[in-house]
Design an enzyme around this catalytic site. Structure first.
Site, mmCIF file in Angstrom:
data_model
loop_
_atom_site.group_PDB
_atom_site.id
_atom_site.type_symbol
_atom_site.label_atom_id
_atom_site.label_comp_id
_atom_site.label_asym_id
_atom_site.label_seq_id
_atom_site.Cartn_x
_atom_site.Cartn_y
_atom_site.Cartn_z
ATOM 1 N N ASP A 120 88.148 36.076 37.145
ATOM 2 C CA ASP A 120 89.380 36.525 36.480
ATOM 3 C C ASP A 120 89.049 36.755 35.010
ATOM 4 O O ASP A 120 88.487 35.873 34.339
ATOM 5 C CB ASP A 120 90.469 35.453 36.630
ATOM 6 C CG ASP A 120 91.815 35.903 36.099
ATOM 7 O OD1 ASP A 120 92.748 36.059 36.898
ATOM 8 O OD2 ASP A 120 91.918 36.108 34.862
ATOM 9 N N ASP A 124 91.638 49.285 31.078
ATOM 10 C CA ASP A 124 91.035 49.942 32.250
ATOM 11 C C ASP A 124 89.523 50.117 32.068
ATOM 12 O O ASP A 124 88.757 49.975 33.028
ATOM 13 C CB ASP A 124 91.673 51.314 32.486
ATOM 14 C CG ASP A 124 93.058 51.190 33.110
ATOM 15 O OD1 ASP A 124 93.470 50.056 33.405
ATOM 16 O OD2 ASP A 124 93.707 52.235 33.306
ATOM 17 N N GLU A 164 93.409 41.833 37.271
ATOM 18 C CA GLU A 164 92.098 41.592 36.636
ATOM 19 C C GLU A 164 91.359 40.494 37.387
ATOM 20 O O GLU A 164 90.618 39.728 36.806
ATOM 21 C CB GLU A 164 92.235 41.258 35.138
ATOM 22 C CG GLU A 164 93.556 40.683 34.711
ATOM 23 C CD GLU A 164 93.777 39.243 35.147
ATOM 24 O OE1 GLU A 164 94.268 39.069 36.284
ATOM 25 O OE2 GLU A 164 93.491 38.324 34.356
ATOM 26 N N ASN A 199 94.912 44.120 26.472
ATOM 27 C CA ASN A 199 95.804 45.267 26.698
ATOM 28 C C ASN A 199 96.763 45.441 25.526
ATOM 29 O O ASN A 199 96.970 46.554 25.039
ATOM 30 C CB ASN A 199 96.647 45.036 27.964
ATOM 31 C CG ASN A 199 95.981 45.580 29.213
ATOM 32 O OD1 ASN A 199 95.163 46.482 29.133
ATOM 33 N ND2 ASN A 199 96.342 45.045 30.350
HETATM 34 P P1 GH3 Z 1 93.978 34.335 31.627
HETATM 35 O O1 GH3 Z 1 92.792 34.175 30.748
HETATM 36 O O2 GH3 Z 1 94.710 33.063 31.791
HETATM 37 O O3 GH3 Z 1 93.612 34.951 32.951
HETATM 38 O O4 GH3 Z 1 94.977 35.313 30.894
HETATM 39 P P2 GH3 Z 1 95.252 36.831 31.197
HETATM 40 O O5 GH3 Z 1 95.940 37.427 30.017
HETATM 41 O O6 GH3 Z 1 94.016 37.489 31.636
HETATM 42 O O7 GH3 Z 1 96.203 36.719 32.463
HETATM 43 P P3 GH3 Z 1 97.636 37.280 32.718
HETATM 44 O O8 GH3 Z 1 97.889 37.028 34.179
HETATM 45 O O9 GH3 Z 1 98.623 36.709 31.760
HETATM 46 O O10 GH3 Z 1 97.538 38.822 32.463
HETATM 47 C C1 GH3 Z 1 96.865 39.701 33.291
HETATM 48 C C2 GH3 Z 1 97.028 41.071 32.710
HETATM 49 O O11 GH3 Z 1 96.271 42.020 33.469
HETATM 50 C C3 GH3 Z 1 98.449 41.550 32.708
HETATM 51 C C4 GH3 Z 1 98.384 42.938 33.287
HETATM 52 O O12 GH3 Z 1 99.082 43.878 32.534
HETATM 53 C C5 GH3 Z 1 96.927 43.252 33.260
HETATM 54 N N1 GH3 Z 1 96.544 44.212 34.297
HETATM 55 C C6 GH3 Z 1 96.697 44.091 35.646
HETATM 56 N N2 GH3 Z 1 96.243 45.200 36.267
HETATM 57 C C7 GH3 Z 1 95.803 46.042 35.305
HETATM 58 C C8 GH3 Z 1 95.228 47.357 35.331
HETATM 59 O O13 GH3 Z 1 95.005 47.981 36.373
HETATM 60 N N3 GH3 Z 1 94.886 47.908 34.133
HETATM 61 C C9 GH3 Z 1 95.094 47.244 32.957
HETATM 62 N N4 GH3 Z 1 94.736 47.838 31.820
HETATM 63 N N5 GH3 Z 1 95.654 46.027 32.914
HETATM 64 C C10 GH3 Z 1 95.998 45.420 34.057
HETATM 65 MG MG MG Z 2 93.070 36.822 33.465
HETATM 66 MG MG MG Z 3 94.826 36.792 36.719
#
Ligand code: GH3
Ligand code: MG
Ligand code: MG
Ligand code: MG
Length: 320
Positions: free
Chosen positions: A189, A206, A232, A197
């Protein structure tokens, strides 16, 4: 052998197999297809027809009804039941004019029939109809394959998606139980990805997802599986690999990402990922349980500071 019509500029290449025990009729059929863009392969009896069929996978078969070993009817049935991978068009060529028998031939899987003596131009015309039908079949088969592929692929990264991973995992776990080999699963992860982002935009996010996917691909052997679970989160499953080996492989992946510098606008950005690993032991759990164990370990990796690998149960390998 089939004619070498690979250089044929007319278009598609078709393979035609003819099963006919009568030498006279084989001659007639040779003459019928002498100047065509395809030339047929001949079998002199049903058994030979089955062998040639299995070896050459023809697109169209013309079969005699009465042959010394297999009847045309039995041949149709066998071609339909034993070889189902790709559609083949079957024409029965028969001196039998009994409508009930002809109906039985069609019911056994033939697409068309023609009675002997036949007019060469009519047989050629019916073969052309058959090739037209086969051409549609091939197009549909190719589109179906593509759709199946797309249904199992993550569009952004080109990695296998969750469905593909699960299908692979169930099969591989069954193999691991049967042949007693270890299977290691690593869940990954990206760390603080939301922040990335927010700070640099979704497109930059991305870019990182694609780069991490490439690192996984570069470290994934053909016997392994790597894919994007969603968002992610990624998975790497290593077949025939004990925990020790898995830790080395995953450490390499962790480092590759952590050492990579992304440039977004005027900013050089470093990003990391956390990992949880579970390895099947003596009593191999199902694939979903293995994932659940790895997920739990990943949670520990996050809790204890991120950018690290934690192995389940309880083997902690902080790396920073
Ligand atoms: P942690 O270290 O605890 O994992 O924190 P985090 O910020 O990585 O985790 P969180 O679950 O809060 O956020 C995941 C983010 O991933 C939020 C979402 O917008 C982003 N995300 C999910 N799918 C995609 C994608 O296809 N493209 C992009 N750019 N972002 C994505
Ligand atoms: Mg994460
Ligand atoms: Mg996650
Ligand atoms: Mg015959």
């Amino acid at each position: 052998m089939f004619c070498d019509n690979e250089n044929n500029s007319v278009g598609e290449i078709f393979k035609l197999l003819i099963a006919e025990d009568s030498r006279v009729y084989r001659r007639l059929l040779e003459g019928t297809f002498a100047k065509q863009r395809y030339c047929p392969l001949f079998a002199e009896n049903g058994r030979e027809a089955i062998q040639l069929f299995a070896h050459h996978q023809p697109d169209l078969v013309i079969t005699d009804w009465i042959m010394p070993d297999l009847t045309g009817l039995e041949l149709c049935r066998r071609m339909r039941t034993e070889f189902q991978s790709s559609y083949v068009y079957i024409i029965i060529l028969t001196s039998n004019t009994d409508k009930r028998e002809i109906s039985a031939g069609l019911a056994a899987g033939a697409d068309d029939y023609l009675t002997k003596p036949f007019a060469p131009e009519e047989l050629r015309a019916r073969v052309e109809v058959g090739f037209r039908v086969i051409s549609f079949h091939r197009q549909i088969e190719a589109k179906t394959r593509l759709l199946e592929q797309l249904a199992l692929t993550d569009a952004l990264t080109g990695l296998p998606n969750r469905r593909a991973i699960e299908t692979w995992g169930i099969k591989e776990t069954a193999g691991a139980v049967r042949h007693s080999f270890p299977l290691s699963v690593a869940m990954a992860d990206l760390d603080h990805f939301k922040r990335l982002n927010d700070n640099f935009g979704h497109e930059s996010g991305d870019t990182v997802l694609k780069a991490f996917a490439q690192i996984l691909k570069d470290n994934c052997r053909s016997s392994d599986m790597c894919g994007r679970i969603g968002g992610e989160e990624f998975l790497l499953a290593l077949s025939h690999v004990e925990l020790k080996g898995a830790l080395v492989a995953v450490e390499h992946i962790r480092e590759s990402l952590a050492n990579r510098i992304f440039t977004f606008g005027n900013h050089d950005v470093v990003t990391t990922a956390s990992f949880g690993i579970a390895t099947s032991g003596e009593g191999l759990p199902g694939f979903s349980q293995l994932i659940a164990h790895a997920d739990k370990a990943l949670y520990s990796a996050k809790q204890s500071g991120r950018n690290r690998i934690v192995a389940a149960p309880g083997i902690d390998r902080p790396v920073s």
